[in-house]
Design an enzyme around this catalytic site. Structure first.
Site, PDB file in Angstrom:
ATOM      1  N   GLY A 286       0.970  -1.187  -0.046  1.00  0.00           N
ATOM      2  CA  GLY A 286       0.091  -0.029   0.094  1.00  0.00           C
ATOM      3  C   GLY A 286       0.747   1.376   0.170  1.00  0.00           C
ATOM      4  N   LYS A 287       2.163   1.316  -0.258  1.00  0.00           N
ATOM      5  CA  LYS A 287       2.862   2.490  -0.243  1.00  0.00           C
ATOM      6  C   LYS A 287       2.307   3.267  -1.461  1.00  0.00           C
ATOM      7  CE  LYS A 287       6.669   0.355  -1.679  1.00  0.00           C
ATOM      8  NZ  LYS A 287       6.177  -0.973  -1.629  1.00  0.00           N
TER       9      LYS A 287
ATOM     10  N   LYS B 228       9.090   8.494  -7.941  1.00  0.00           N
ATOM     11  CA  LYS B 228       9.445   7.229  -7.586  1.00  0.00           C
ATOM     12  C   LYS B 228      10.760   6.975  -8.260  1.00  0.00           C
ATOM     13  CE  LYS B 228       8.223   2.503  -6.993  1.00  0.00           C
ATOM     14  NZ  LYS B 228       7.565   2.042  -6.178  1.00  0.00           N
TER      15      LYS B 228
ATOM     16  N   ASP C 275       3.135   2.717 -10.641  1.00  0.00           N
ATOM     17  CA  ASP C 275       3.120   3.700  -9.539  1.00  0.00           C
ATOM     18  C   ASP C 275       3.565   5.224 -10.026  1.00  0.00           C
ATOM     19  OD1 ASP C 275       4.819   1.551  -7.187  1.00  0.00           O
ATOM     20  OD2 ASP C 275       2.953   1.485  -8.093  1.00  0.00           O
TER      21      ASP C 275
ATOM     22  N   GLU D 175       8.294   7.796  -3.163  1.00  0.00           N
ATOM     23  CA  GLU D 175       7.930   6.248  -2.713  1.00  0.00           C
ATOM     24  C   GLU D 175       9.140   5.148  -2.973  1.00  0.00           C
ATOM     25  OE1 GLU D 175       4.666   4.667  -4.753  1.00  0.00           O
ATOM     26  OE2 GLU D 175       5.330   2.643  -4.104  1.00  0.00           O
ATOM     27  N   GLY D 176       9.400   4.502  -2.203  1.00  0.00           N
ATOM     28  CA  GLY D 176      10.611   3.749  -2.184  1.00  0.00           C
ATOM     29  C   GLY D 176      10.108   2.322  -3.153  1.00  0.00           C
TER      30      GLY D 176
ATOM     31  N   GLY E 111       9.717  -1.500  -3.002  1.00  0.00           N
ATOM     32  CA  GLY E 111       9.540  -2.553  -2.174  1.00  0.00           C
ATOM     33  C   GLY E 111       9.401  -2.195  -0.867  1.00  0.00           C
TER      34      GLY E 111
HETATM   35  N1  LIG Z   1      -6.546  -1.155   1.921  1.00  0.00           N
HETATM   36  C1  LIG Z   1      -6.744  -1.751   0.551  1.00  0.00           C
HETATM   37  N2  LIG Z   1      -7.871  -1.890   0.182  1.00  0.00           N
HETATM   38  C2  LIG Z   1      -7.995  -2.272  -1.193  1.00  0.00           C
HETATM   39  N3  LIG Z   1      -6.975  -2.564  -1.854  1.00  0.00           N
HETATM   40  C3  LIG Z   1      -5.630  -2.077  -1.446  1.00  0.00           C
HETATM   41  C4  LIG Z   1      -5.611  -1.828  -0.282  1.00  0.00           C
HETATM   42  N4  LIG Z   1      -4.092  -1.588  -0.023  1.00  0.00           N
HETATM   43  C5  LIG Z   1      -3.673  -1.538  -1.123  1.00  0.00           C
HETATM   44  N5  LIG Z   1      -4.518  -2.135  -2.078  1.00  0.00           N
HETATM   45  C6  LIG Z   1      -4.246  -2.498  -3.372  1.00  0.00           C
HETATM   46  O1  LIG Z   1      -3.213  -3.605  -3.396  1.00  0.00           O
HETATM   47  C7  LIG Z   1      -2.338  -3.323  -4.438  1.00  0.00           C
HETATM   48  C8  LIG Z   1      -0.852  -3.197  -4.124  1.00  0.00           C
HETATM   49  O2  LIG Z   1      -1.028  -1.730  -3.297  1.00  0.00           O
HETATM   50  P1  LIG Z   1      -0.022  -0.795  -3.837  1.00  0.00           P
HETATM   51  O3  LIG Z   1       0.439  -0.565  -5.186  1.00  0.00           O
HETATM   52  O4  LIG Z   1      -0.156   0.663  -3.230  1.00  0.00           O
HETATM   53  O5  LIG Z   1       1.460  -1.293  -2.946  1.00  0.00           O
HETATM   54  P2  LIG Z   1       2.921  -0.998  -3.190  1.00  0.00           P
HETATM   55  O6  LIG Z   1       3.422  -0.884  -1.915  1.00  0.00           O
HETATM   56  O7  LIG Z   1       2.889   0.589  -3.548  1.00  0.00           O
HETATM   57  O8  LIG Z   1       3.531  -1.825  -4.182  1.00  0.00           O
HETATM   58  P3  LIG Z   1       4.950  -1.632  -4.829  1.00  0.00           P
HETATM   59  O9  LIG Z   1       6.007  -2.483  -3.905  1.00  0.00           O
HETATM   60  O10 LIG Z   1       4.868  -2.608  -6.194  1.00  0.00           O
HETATM   61  O11 LIG Z   1       5.167  -0.359  -5.046  1.00  0.00           O
HETATM   62  C9  LIG Z   1      -2.940  -2.266  -5.299  1.00  0.00           C
HETATM   63  O12 LIG Z   1      -3.858  -2.776  -6.297  1.00  0.00           O
HETATM   64  C10 LIG Z   1      -3.760  -1.688  -4.381  1.00  0.00           C
HETATM   65  O13 LIG Z   1      -4.683  -0.751  -5.101  1.00  0.00           O
HETATM   66  C1  LIG Z   2       8.283  -5.220  -8.872  1.00  0.00           C
HETATM   67  C2  LIG Z   2       7.516  -4.844  -7.548  1.00  0.00           C
HETATM   68  N1  LIG Z   2       6.382  -4.131  -7.872  1.00  0.00           N
HETATM   69  C3  LIG Z   2       8.489  -4.005  -6.821  1.00  0.00           C
HETATM   70  N2  LIG Z   2       8.769  -2.666  -7.742  1.00  0.00           N
HETATM   71  C4  LIG Z   2       9.913  -4.215  -6.732  1.00  0.00           C
HETATM   72  C5  LIG Z   2       9.995  -5.366  -5.327  1.00  0.00           C
HETATM   73  C6  LIG Z   2      11.383  -5.971  -5.117  1.00  0.00           C
HETATM   74  C7  LIG Z   2      11.045  -7.080  -3.709  1.00  0.00           C
HETATM   75  C8  LIG Z   2      12.518  -7.461  -3.753  1.00  0.00           C
HETATM   76  C9  LIG Z   2      12.496  -8.424  -2.312  1.00  0.00           C
HETATM   77  O1  LIG Z   2      12.188  -7.922  -1.211  1.00  0.00           O
HETATM   78  O2  LIG Z   2      12.664  -9.760  -2.625  1.00  0.00           O
HETATM   79 MG   LIG Z   3       3.805   1.134  -5.214  1.00  0.00          MG
END
Ligand SMILES: Nc1ncnc2c1ncn2[C@@H]1O[C@H](COP(=O)(O)OP(=O)(O)OP(=O)(O)O)[C@@H](O)[C@H]1O
Ligand SMILES: C[C@H](N)[C@H](N)CCCCCC(=O)O
Ligand SMILES: [Mg+2]
Length: 247
Positions: free
Chosen positions: A28-29, A52, A70, A131-132, A134
């Site tokens: 959810g980042k 990003k 993202d 946003e970092g 992972g």
């Molecule tokens: N509370 C929530 N309710 C519904 N969907 C959610 C919720 N939190 C996250 N999601 C969904 O889960 C997926 C992952 O969320 P998100 O993309 O924000 O994660 P992330 O940490 O940014 O991932 P990444 O590491 O790939 O950048 C997305 O499709 C997002 O819409």
């Molecule tokens: C592809 C994914 N959506 C992220 N951008 C990158 C996640 C890397 C995770 C690496 C790890 O912790 O094993």
């Molecule tokens: Mg993300």
């Protein structure tokens, strides 16, 4: 007399910048970063921009460029349009760990260009949300990880905790890693990503007691709906000390 002339001008809030990390990928980042950009704009920051620095996983566009989902979401939530070189200095086609995706693309990730891009955004925006990739310790190369990037940027960190069984360990390890690197944890988010999680409330209470930072949002699993606005007040109060970089 112009009535509005006598109205007190709303003081512009101090410049803001933060680094968003998570307990893992997919927690959810981006969801939080988008919501934070919108909340900061609501709070009076006119020019808000998401960044990003390193994106792994991208789709080829008609013009030949690569676009990460993202980055698209952050741009849609930003009120300042900037070149890709600033809001996404590194975009890698492979949806994998950045160190592997960079090797596959034949590029090496270094910190100075990313820091320069972030400082350029800070110089022109009122708020920058970075946003970092992972979780915090995701490798960017054989020698660098996301924590090194956060340290180089020198921004307060917000931790998004994806609430699922196992998140306590990930959250507490991340907090330990942040402290070990002298990084300030400015806040955290409890984000339900496993709706059937048992004892979810007990998990949140435990982290509220153990994490040295305010809970900014506690979101339910709500697909297809935007999250409620996070509470930015704790950030803006502590954010007063985050001045723009010297010109
Ligand atoms: N509370 C929530 N309710 C519904 N969907 C959610 C919720 N939190 C996250 N999601 C969904 O889960 C997926 C992952 O969320 P998100 O993309 O924000 O994660 P992330 O940490 O940014 O991932 P990444 O590491 O790939 O950048 C997305 O499709 C997002 O819409
Ligand atoms: C592809 C994914 N959506 C992220 N951008 C990158 C996640 C890397 C995770 C690496 C790890 O912790 O094993
Ligand atoms: Mg993300």
């Amino acid at each position: 007399m112009n009535e509005t002339a006598s109205l007190p001008l709303r003081a512009a809030p101090p410049p803001f910048a933060c680094f968003v990390t998570g307990t893992d990928t997919g927690v959810g980042k981006s969801r939080f970063s988008v919501a934070l950009l919108q909340a900061l704009h609501q709070a009076g920051h006119a020019r808000v921009v998401g960044m990003k620095p390193v994106a792994a996983g991208a789709e080829r566009q008609a013009d030949g460029s690569w676009l990460n989902e993202d980055v698209a979401a952050l741009r849609a939530a930003s009120t300042l349009a900037v070149p890709a070189a600033l809001d996404n200095p590194v975009v890698l086609p492979m949806p994998a760990s950045p160190h592997a995706a960079a090797a596959a693309a034949g590029v090496s990730i270094t910190l100075p260009p990313i820091v320069d891009a972030c400082r350029a955004l800070q110089a022109q925006a009122d708020a920058v949300v970075v946003e970092g990739a992972g979780g915090l310790r995701v490798p960017l190369s054989d020698t660098l990880d996301g924590g090194d990037l956060a340290q180089a940027l020198g921004l307060p960190v917000i931790l998004v905790v994806g609430l699922r069984l196992g998140c306590l360990n990930h959250a507490l390890l991340t907090a330990e890693a942040l402290a070990a690197r002298g990084l300030h944890l400015a806040g955290w988010v409890a984000n339900v990503i496993e709706p059937g999680m048992l004892a979810a409330a007990a998990n949140v209470e435990h982290l509220q007691a153990r994490l040295p930072a305010p809970l900014l949002a506690h979101w339910p699993w709500a697909p297809g709906t935007p999250p409620p606005a996070p509470d930015v007040r704790p950030l803006l109060q502590s954010g007063a000390g985050w001045p723009r970089p010297s010109a």
